[in-house]
Design a protein around this motif. Structure first.
Motif, PDB file in Angstrom:
ATOM      1  N   CYS A 169      11.662  65.092 -30.830  1.00 53.14           N
ATOM      2  CA  CYS A 169      11.471  66.397 -30.198  1.00 53.14           C
ATOM      3  C   CYS A 169      10.584  66.262 -28.961  1.00 53.14           C
ATOM      4  O   CYS A 169      10.914  66.742 -27.880  1.00 53.14           O
ATOM      5  CB  CYS A 169      10.857  67.363 -31.204  1.00 53.14           C
ATOM      6  SG  CYS A 169      10.479  69.004 -30.547  1.00 53.14           S
ATOM      7  N   LEU A 170       9.461  65.591 -29.128  1.00 55.08           N
ATOM      8  CA  LEU A 170       8.523  65.410 -28.028  1.00 55.08           C
ATOM      9  C   LEU A 170       9.145  64.576 -26.907  1.00 55.08           C
ATOM     10  O   LEU A 170       8.990  64.889 -25.725  1.00 55.08           O
ATOM     11  CB  LEU A 170       7.258  64.744 -28.559  1.00 55.08           C
ATOM     12  CG  LEU A 170       5.967  64.949 -27.808  1.00 55.08           C
ATOM     13  CD1 LEU A 170       5.667  66.413 -27.589  1.00 55.08           C
ATOM     14  CD2 LEU A 170       4.829  64.286 -28.553  1.00 55.08           C
ATOM     15  N   SER A 171       9.857  63.539 -27.297  1.00 53.95           N
ATOM     16  CA  SER A 171      10.508  62.673 -26.317  1.00 53.95           C
ATOM     17  C   SER A 171      11.514  63.449 -25.470  1.00 53.95           C
ATOM     18  O   SER A 171      11.599  63.264 -24.256  1.00 53.95           O
ATOM     19  CB  SER A 171      11.196  61.516 -27.050  1.00 53.95           C
ATOM     20  OG  SER A 171      11.747  60.604 -26.143  1.00 53.95           O
ATOM     21  N   LYS A 172      12.259  64.332 -26.112  1.00 50.60           N
ATOM     22  CA  LYS A 172      13.216  65.164 -25.368  1.00 50.60           C
ATOM     23  C   LYS A 172      12.505  66.120 -24.421  1.00 50.60           C
ATOM     24  O   LYS A 172      12.902  66.259 -23.263  1.00 50.60           O
ATOM     25  CB  LYS A 172      14.090  65.979 -26.324  1.00 50.60           C
ATOM     26  CG  LYS A 172      15.135  65.198 -27.056  1.00 50.60           C
ATOM     27  CD  LYS A 172      16.071  66.104 -27.843  1.00 50.60           C
ATOM     28  CE  LYS A 172      15.312  66.910 -28.859  1.00 50.60           C
ATOM     29  NZ  LYS A 172      16.172  67.732 -29.729  1.00 50.60           N
ATOM     30  N   LYS A 173      11.460  66.771 -24.915  1.00 52.52           N
ATOM     31  CA  LYS A 173      10.769  67.769 -24.091  1.00 52.52           C
ATOM     32  C   LYS A 173      10.094  67.130 -22.875  1.00 52.52           C
ATOM     33  O   LYS A 173      10.034  67.722 -21.814  1.00 52.52           O
ATOM     34  CB  LYS A 173       9.764  68.552 -24.934  1.00 52.52           C
ATOM     35  CG  LYS A 173      10.450  69.484 -25.927  1.00 52.52           C
ATOM     36  CD  LYS A 173       9.471  70.313 -26.708  1.00 52.52           C
ATOM     37  CE  LYS A 173      10.149  71.157 -27.749  1.00 52.52           C
ATOM     38  NZ  LYS A 173      10.982  72.241 -27.247  1.00 52.52           N
ATOM     39  N   ILE A 174       9.613  65.911 -23.054  1.00 49.01           N
ATOM     40  CA  ILE A 174       8.970  65.208 -21.945  1.00 49.01           C
ATOM     41  C   ILE A 174      10.014  64.629 -20.991  1.00 49.01           C
ATOM     42  O   ILE A 174       9.741  64.406 -19.822  1.00 49.01           O
ATOM     43  CB  ILE A 174       8.027  64.117 -22.481  1.00 49.01           C
ATOM     44  CG1 ILE A 174       6.835  64.784 -23.178  1.00 49.01           C
ATOM     45  CG2 ILE A 174       7.528  63.196 -21.378  1.00 49.01           C
ATOM     46  CD1 ILE A 174       5.951  63.824 -23.936  1.00 49.01           C
ATOM     47  N   GLY A 175      11.221  64.400 -21.494  1.00 49.42           N
ATOM     48  CA  GLY A 175      12.291  63.881 -20.657  1.00 49.42           C
ATOM     49  C   GLY A 175      12.578  62.405 -20.851  1.00 49.42           C
ATOM     50  O   GLY A 175      13.308  61.807 -20.068  1.00 49.42           O
ATOM     51  N   LEU A 176      11.999  61.794 -21.895  1.00 50.13           N
ATOM     52  CA  LEU A 176      12.220  60.366 -22.133  1.00 50.13           C
ATOM     53  C   LEU A 176      13.560  60.093 -22.809  1.00 50.13           C
ATOM     54  O   LEU A 176      14.092  58.993 -22.697  1.00 50.13           O
ATOM     55  CB  LEU A 176      11.090  59.779 -22.980  1.00 50.13           C
ATOM     56  CG  LEU A 176       9.688  59.921 -22.392  1.00 50.13           C
ATOM     57  CD1 LEU A 176       8.660  59.326 -23.335  1.00 50.13           C
ATOM     58  CD2 LEU A 176       9.611  59.252 -21.029  1.00 50.13           C
ATOM     59  N   GLN A 177      14.094  61.081 -23.518  1.00 47.27           N
ATOM     60  CA  GLN A 177      15.404  60.981 -24.135  1.00 47.27           C
ATOM     61  C   GLN A 177      16.155  62.277 -23.866  1.00 47.27           C
ATOM     62  O   GLN A 177      15.548  63.336 -23.748  1.00 47.27           O
ATOM     63  CB  GLN A 177      15.292  60.795 -25.661  1.00 47.27           C
ATOM     64  CG  GLN A 177      14.899  59.405 -26.098  1.00 47.27           C
ATOM     65  CD  GLN A 177      14.752  59.322 -27.611  1.00 47.27           C
ATOM     66  OE1 GLN A 177      13.719  59.732 -28.136  1.00 47.27           O
ATOM     67  NE2 GLN A 177      15.757  58.811 -28.290  1.00 47.27           N
ATOM     68  N   ASN A 178      17.482  62.159 -23.795  1.00 44.26           N
ATOM     69  CA  ASN A 178      18.271  63.379 -23.656  1.00 44.26           C
ATOM     70  C   ASN A 178      18.628  63.902 -25.049  1.00 44.26           C
ATOM     71  O   ASN A 178      18.265  63.305 -26.058  1.00 44.26           O
ATOM     72  CB  ASN A 178      19.505  63.146 -22.776  1.00 44.26           C
ATOM     73  CG  ASN A 178      20.493  62.157 -23.367  1.00 44.26           C
ATOM     74  OD1 ASN A 178      20.512  61.896 -24.581  1.00 44.26           O
ATOM     75  ND2 ASN A 178      21.333  61.594 -22.518  1.00 44.26           N
ATOM     76  N   ALA A 179      19.353  65.003 -25.106  1.00 46.07           N
ATOM     77  CA  ALA A 179      19.680  65.634 -26.386  1.00 46.07           C
ATOM     78  C   ALA A 179      20.514  64.739 -27.290  1.00 46.07           C
ATOM     79  O   ALA A 179      20.459  64.859 -28.507  1.00 46.07           O
ATOM     80  CB  ALA A 179      20.402  66.956 -26.145  1.00 46.07           C
ATOM     81  N   SER A 180      21.259  63.815 -26.706  1.00 42.41           N
ATOM     82  CA  SER A 180      22.060  62.872 -27.495  1.00 42.41           C
ATOM     83  C   SER A 180      21.229  61.704 -28.006  1.00 42.41           C
ATOM     84  O   SER A 180      21.720  60.889 -28.781  1.00 42.41           O
ATOM     85  CB  SER A 180      23.214  62.326 -26.658  1.00 42.41           C
ATOM     86  OG  SER A 180      24.041  63.372 -26.231  1.00 42.41           O
ATOM     87  N   GLY A 181      19.997  61.596 -27.530  1.00 41.41           N
ATOM     88  CA  GLY A 181      19.112  60.524 -27.969  1.00 41.41           C
ATOM     89  C   GLY A 181      19.084  59.324 -27.053  1.00 41.41           C
ATOM     90  O   GLY A 181      18.393  58.344 -27.327  1.00 41.41           O
ATOM     91  N   ASP A 182      19.823  59.387 -25.947  1.00 42.27           N
ATOM     92  CA  ASP A 182      19.836  58.272 -25.005  1.00 42.27           C
ATOM     93  C   ASP A 182      18.513  58.240 -24.238  1.00 42.27           C
ATOM     94  O   ASP A 182      18.059  59.264 -23.720  1.00 42.27           O
ATOM     95  CB  ASP A 182      20.995  58.407 -24.009  1.00 42.27           C
ATOM     96  CG  ASP A 182      22.346  58.417 -24.699  1.00 42.27           C
ATOM     97  OD1 ASP A 182      22.538  57.624 -25.643  1.00 42.27           O
ATOM     98  OD2 ASP A 182      23.196  59.231 -24.296  1.00 42.27           O
TER      99      ASP A 182
END
Length: 136
Positions: free
Chosen positions: A67-80
């Motif tokens: 969740c945090l990784s997505k919000k910060i922009g380190l991963q996209n919604a697909s997990g890449d």
């Protein structure tokens, strides 16, 4: 409550340092932490322990990391993993391009789930940085 908010601030500083964040950015990160705790239902104690390097093999903690990784922009919604964003964030705290590339090579490994990928990346980063910059 202040201690908890401080922990959330540090937890949300994935590949950031406090000195490099404006007050507005710090507030954003605290907000992301709160949102991710609410969204994942992770125990606040587990989140606090991460700051001292105690990473629990808990599915909700892994969901929090993603969740945090997505919000910060380190991963996209697909997990890449977003390598360009990751390099940019690391460049603000690591001055050597070879070190950044080595860290990414060692730590960014696609796992079975996006949550596992985020969690592994954070743990590996923590274990492989001499200054142990808080990443959760």
């Amino acid at each position: 409550m202040k201690l908890f908010l401080l922990c959330i601030t540090f937890l949300g500083l994935s590949f950031y340092t406090m000195a490099d964040l404006s007050a507005e950015q710090k507030q954003k990160v605290v907000g992301y932490g709160r949102e991710c705790i609410a969204e994942t239902g992770v125990e606040k104690e587990l989140v606090s322990k991460v700051r001292q390097g105690s990473f629990s093999d808990d599915p909700k903690l892994k969901a929090f990391a993603f969740c945090l990784s997505k919000k910060i922009g380190l991963q996209n919604a697909s997990g890449d993993v977003q390598a360009d964003v990751l390099k940019q964030k690391l460049a603000s705290i690591v001055n050597n391009a070879d070190s950044i590339n080595n860290l990414i090579f060692a730590c960014v490994q696609k796992k079975a789930t996006p949550e596992e990928t985020a969690f592994h990346t954070f743990v590996c980063y923590y274990e492989n940085t001499p200054n142990h910059v808080s990443i959760f």
